[in-house]
Design a protein around this motif. Structure first.
Motif, PDB file in Angstrom:
ATOM      1  N   VAL A 191       0.853  -1.189   0.000  1.00 32.74           N
ATOM      2  CA  VAL A 191       0.000   0.000   0.000  1.00 32.74           C
ATOM      3  C   VAL A 191       0.889   1.240   0.000  1.00 32.74           C
ATOM      4  N   ASP A 192       0.802   2.017  -1.080  1.00 29.87           N
ATOM      5  CA  ASP A 192       1.508   3.295  -1.173  1.00 29.87           C
ATOM      6  C   ASP A 192       0.622   4.393  -0.602  1.00 29.87           C
ATOM      7  N   SER A 193       1.251   5.337   0.077  1.00 29.58           N
ATOM      8  CA  SER A 193       0.466   6.373   0.741  1.00 29.58           C
ATOM      9  C   SER A 193       1.151   7.725   0.624  1.00 29.58           C
ATOM     10  N   PRO A 194       0.401   8.772   0.282  1.00 33.48           N
ATOM     11  CA  PRO A 194       0.957  10.130   0.361  1.00 33.48           C
ATOM     12  C   PRO A 194       0.991  10.587   1.812  1.00 33.48           C
ATOM     13  N   PRO A 195       1.583  11.754   2.097  1.00 27.99           N
ATOM     14  CA  PRO A 195       1.651  12.229   3.492  1.00 27.99           C
ATOM     15  C   PRO A 195       0.264  12.404   4.105  1.00 27.99           C
ATOM     16  N   GLY A 196       0.102  11.873   5.310  1.00 28.61           N
ATOM     17  CA  GLY A 196      -1.142  12.083   6.053  1.00 28.61           C
ATOM     18  C   GLY A 196      -2.352  11.387   5.477  1.00 28.61           C
ATOM     19  N   ALA A 197      -2.141  10.269   4.785  1.00 24.62           N
ATOM     20  CA  ALA A 197      -3.264   9.569   4.162  1.00 24.62           C
ATOM     21  C   ALA A 197      -3.878   8.509   5.060  1.00 24.62           C
ATOM     22  N   GLY A 198      -3.346   8.341   6.254  1.00 21.82           N
ATOM     23  CA  GLY A 198      -3.922   7.358   7.174  1.00 21.82           C
ATOM     24  C   GLY A 198      -3.209   6.024   7.164  1.00 21.82           C
ATOM     25  N   LYS A 199      -1.870   6.041   7.000  1.00 21.77           N
ATOM     26  CA  LYS A 199      -1.119   4.785   7.022  1.00 21.77           C
ATOM     27  C   LYS A 199      -1.306   4.061   8.348  1.00 21.77           C
ATOM     28  N   SER A 200      -1.119   4.794   9.452  1.00 20.76           N
ATOM     29  CA  SER A 200      -1.237   4.163  10.767  1.00 20.76           C
ATOM     30  C   SER A 200      -2.656   3.670  11.019  1.00 20.76           C
ATOM     31  N   THR A 201      -3.634   4.436  10.550  1.00 23.45           N
ATOM     32  CA  THR A 201      -5.032   4.008  10.701  1.00 23.45           C
ATOM     33  C   THR A 201      -5.272   2.708   9.968  1.00 23.45           C
ATOM     34  N   LEU A 202      -4.703   2.583   8.756  1.00 19.48           N
ATOM     35  CA  LEU A 202      -4.843   1.345   7.987  1.00 19.48           C
ATOM     36  C   LEU A 202      -4.160   0.188   8.703  1.00 19.48           C
ATOM     37  N   VAL A 203      -2.960   0.419   9.226  1.00 20.49           N
ATOM     38  CA  VAL A 203      -2.237  -0.638   9.940  1.00 20.49           C
ATOM     39  C   VAL A 203      -3.049  -1.136  11.125  1.00 20.49           C
ATOM     40  N   VAL A 204      -3.605  -0.206  11.899  1.00 19.25           N
ATOM     41  CA  VAL A 204      -4.384  -0.582  13.080  1.00 19.25           C
ATOM     42  C   VAL A 204      -5.661  -1.315  12.673  1.00 19.25           C
ATOM     43  N   ARG A 205      -6.307  -0.851  11.621  1.00 18.86           N
ATOM     44  CA  ARG A 205      -7.537  -1.516  11.181  1.00 18.86           C
ATOM     45  C   ARG A 205      -7.249  -2.913  10.657  1.00 18.86           C
ATOM     46  N   ALA A 206      -6.165  -3.056   9.855  1.00 19.62           N
ATOM     47  CA  ALA A 206      -5.805  -4.374   9.335  1.00 19.62           C
ATOM     48  C   ALA A 206      -5.443  -5.321  10.472  1.00 19.62           C
ATOM     49  N   ALA A 207      -4.745  -4.808  11.481  1.00 12.54           N
ATOM     50  CA  ALA A 207      -4.412  -5.644  12.628  1.00 12.54           C
ATOM     51  C   ALA A 207      -5.666  -6.121  13.338  1.00 12.54           C
ATOM     52  N   GLY A 208      -6.654  -5.240  13.457  1.00 17.04           N
ATOM     53  CA  GLY A 208      -7.906  -5.631  14.091  1.00 17.04           C
ATOM     54  C   GLY A 208      -8.646  -6.691  13.309  1.00 17.04           C
ATOM     55  N   VAL A 209      -8.659  -6.559  11.973  1.00 13.77           N
ATOM     56  CA  VAL A 209      -9.339  -7.535  11.118  1.00 13.77           C
ATOM     57  C   VAL A 209      -8.685  -8.906  11.229  1.00 13.77           C
ATOM     58  N   LEU A 210      -7.343  -8.933  11.159  1.00 15.12           N
ATOM     59  CA  LEU A 210      -6.641 -10.212  11.228  1.00 15.12           C
ATOM     60  C   LEU A 210      -6.758 -10.835  12.614  1.00 15.12           C
ATOM     61  N   ALA A 211      -6.688 -10.008  13.663  1.00 12.85           N
ATOM     62  CA  ALA A 211      -6.811 -10.535  15.024  1.00 12.85           C
ATOM     63  C   ALA A 211      -8.205 -11.095  15.271  1.00 12.85           C
ATOM     64  N   ALA A 212      -9.219 -10.428  14.726  1.00 12.13           N
ATOM     65  CA  ALA A 212     -10.589 -10.905  14.886  1.00 12.13           C
ATOM     66  C   ALA A 212     -10.794 -12.255  14.213  1.00 12.13           C
ATOM     67  N   ALA A 213     -10.009 -12.515  13.170  1.00 10.72           N
ATOM     68  CA  ALA A 213     -10.101 -13.805  12.474  1.00 10.72           C
ATOM     69  C   ALA A 213      -9.234 -14.866  13.136  1.00 10.72           C
ATOM     70  N   GLY A 214      -8.635 -14.529  14.272  1.00 11.78           N
ATOM     71  CA  GLY A 214      -7.816 -15.496  14.988  1.00 11.78           C
ATOM     72  C   GLY A 214      -6.439 -15.692  14.408  1.00 11.78           C
ATOM     73  N   GLU A 215      -5.938 -14.706  13.668  1.00  7.96           N
ATOM     74  CA  GLU A 215      -4.636 -14.811  13.026  1.00  7.96           C
ATOM     75  C   GLU A 215      -3.594 -14.040  13.848  1.00  7.96           C
ATOM     76  N   PRO A 216      -2.725 -14.707  14.587  1.00  8.00           N
ATOM     77  CA  PRO A 216      -1.657 -13.984  15.293  1.00  8.00           C
ATOM     78  C   PRO A 216      -0.768 -13.268  14.282  1.00  8.00           C
ATOM     79  N   MET A 217      -0.238 -12.123  14.655  1.00  4.78           N
ATOM     80  CA  MET A 217       0.583 -11.375  13.693  1.00  4.78           C
ATOM     81  C   MET A 217       1.702 -10.653  14.399  1.00  4.78           C
ATOM     82  N   MET A 218       2.700 -10.307  13.605  1.00  2.52           N
ATOM     83  CA  MET A 218       3.783  -9.460  14.059  1.00  2.52           C
ATOM     84  C   MET A 218       3.705  -8.138  13.302  1.00  2.52           C
ATOM     85  N   ILE A 219       4.024  -7.053  13.984  1.00  2.00           N
ATOM     86  CA  ILE A 219       4.076  -5.748  13.343  1.00  2.00           C
ATOM     87  C   ILE A 219       5.504  -5.238  13.452  1.00  2.00           C
TER      88      ILE A 219
END
Length: 441
Positions: free
Chosen positions: A34-62
């Motif tokens: 995922v390419d992102s310009p300045p202030g496009a919500g990179k961290s928001t996307l990371v946090v949301r993706a982590a929530g989606v994967l965790a909800a599916a029972g997928e352990p992850m590393m960041i």
């Protein structure tokens, strides 16, 4: 998308994020970029993706690049998904920050075994490189364009699939050792993690976040033209959505010639989003005292004149912690910091490398080429100027000595051309000219 359909920024951004999450959940690809310009919500996307994967029972590393980024992500995870357990990999002598301690389900330890198998394990790339056992179904790599490819190689055996999120226009990875011996090799360690990843896996899906929620309507077209000429992006706000004002007129504070010049730059920035305080042409030492004093003076006067902001987030005062001054070198930052009056002691003064990822209402930039006799590769680095001119939500004022355009014309790029090295766009010469042209307009 229907032809001629008018799409709001939030709708356009949501479509891209949904497409990214679909690719993640499909399992069809070993990686998603995922390419992102300045202030496009990179961290928001990371946090949301982590929530989606965790909800599916997928352990992850960041994997993040700095401790500051790690702590910021932990804070965001706690705010969005407090029920998700988080393990913070750290150095032995690491003292948890207040943001980490505030997370309701975060454990800190120097070893993976001591974290008790949390849903999300997070640490810096340097810390992950010391982990010798354990694998995770998923990894999320934050600021992936600032990660060297050799750093990715050291952690790649720890995960099966990965999401890579980053800003291709920001600063490239750097090294303090000579790296010419690797130039042109497909595994050149000085290439970014994403560059090497896509070079060896050209079929991986690449998504681009289309909206900057940080940059105002006045800044997005300028930054996009200078640093993202082939992809572009739009601002999440429109004309008049953000306003910078000063409660006291210029004449009510001081009336000296220098003060009037500083006020003109501030008033221009408040009116148009951009200001230029141009000093007389002169070759100077790196810590140009006059330029440093101008940077400190601009911040002080913005506070003295009781600046205020109006935006989609509401109204507020322009306080010292919402102003940043950026420079290319640490000694320049130290010189500026020493000249700040007590009332402006809370203003952030730092280099582009350390300002990366942060945002402020007003930024003041000491141009990297100001007062120089030559245009070196370091000072022409497009990512450095991109970081410095894309930290603001309301306005940016550039401090520079006259003659930079002439310097650029007198010093065209003389860097050697190497075989098998992808051409980087835009180059620093073109990006600098684009920003200068807008400031002079």
């Amino acid at each position: 998308m229907i032809a001629n359909e008018i799409v709001s920024p939030s709708t356009e951004a949501a479509r891209v994020v949904d497409a990214v999450l679909r690719d993640l959940r499909s399992g069809e690809h070993r990686g998603v970029v995922v390419d992102s310009p300045p202030g496009a919500g990179k961290s928001t996307l990371v946090v949301r993706a982590a929530g989606v994967l965790a909800a599916a029972g997928e352990p992850m590393m960041i994997v993040a690049q700095t401790n500051e980024q790690v702590d910021d992500l932990i804070e965001r995870l706690g705010a969005r998904s407090p029920q998700i357990t988080v393990g913070r990999l750290s150095a032995v002598d690491y003292e948890p920050s207040e943001r980490v301690r505030a997370h309701p389900a975060c454990r800190v330890a120097p070893k993976v075994a001591d974290l008790r198998t949390p849903a999300v394990t997070i640490g810096t790339a340097a810390k992950w490189a010391t982990v010798t056992e354990g694998t995770w179904p998923w990894a999320i790599v934050d600021e992936a364009y600032q990660m060297r490819s050799d750093a990715l190689l050291r952690v790649a055996s720890r995960f099966e699939r990965a999401l890579f999120v980053g800003d291709p226009g920001q600063l490239d990875p750097f090294s303090t050792v000579e790296v010419e011996r690797w130039i042109g090799l497909s595994w050149d360690p000085m290439q970014s993690a994403v560059a090497v990843l896509l070079r060896h896996n050209p079929d991986l899906p690449v998504h681009r976040l289309p909206v900057s929620w940080r940059l105002p309507h006045s800044a997005a077209p300028v930054v996009a033209e200078a640093f993202y000429p082939f992809t572009g992006f739009r601002s999440g706000t429109g004309p008049g959505d953000r306003v910078l004002t000063f409660g006291k007129p210029a004449s009510s504070v001081h009336d000296e010639a220098l003060d009037r010049a500083l006020d003109r730059a501030l008033d221009q920035a408040a009116a148009t989003g951009w200001g230029l305080h141009e000093l007389p042409a002169r070759f100077t030492i790196r810590t140009d005292a006059e330029a440093a004093a101008a940077c400190a003076g601009l911040a002080a006067r913005a506070l003295e004149r009781e600046g205020g902001t109006i935006s989609e987030a509401g109204e507020g005062r322009l306080t010292a912690d919402r102003i940043a001054i950026g420079a290319a070198h640490r000694d320049q930052a130290a010189a500026i910091r020493s000249l700040l009056p007590p009332g402006a002691a809370g203003v952030t003064v730092d280099t582009a490398n350390r300002l990366q990822g942060r945002e402020y209402d007003l930024t003041i930039v000491l141009h990297p080429l100001s007062g120089r006799r030559d245009a070196t590769a370091f000072h022409l680095e497009s990512g450095r100027l991109c970081v410095l001119t894309s930290r603001h939500r309301h306005a940016c004022v550039v401090v520079a000595r006259d003659g930079i355009a002439d310097l650029l014309d007198a010093h065209p790029s003389t860097e050697p051309v190497h075989l098998n090295v992808p051409v980087k766009f835009p180059d620093g010469w073109e990006a600098n000219q684009a920003i200068l042209a807008h400031l002079h307009r």
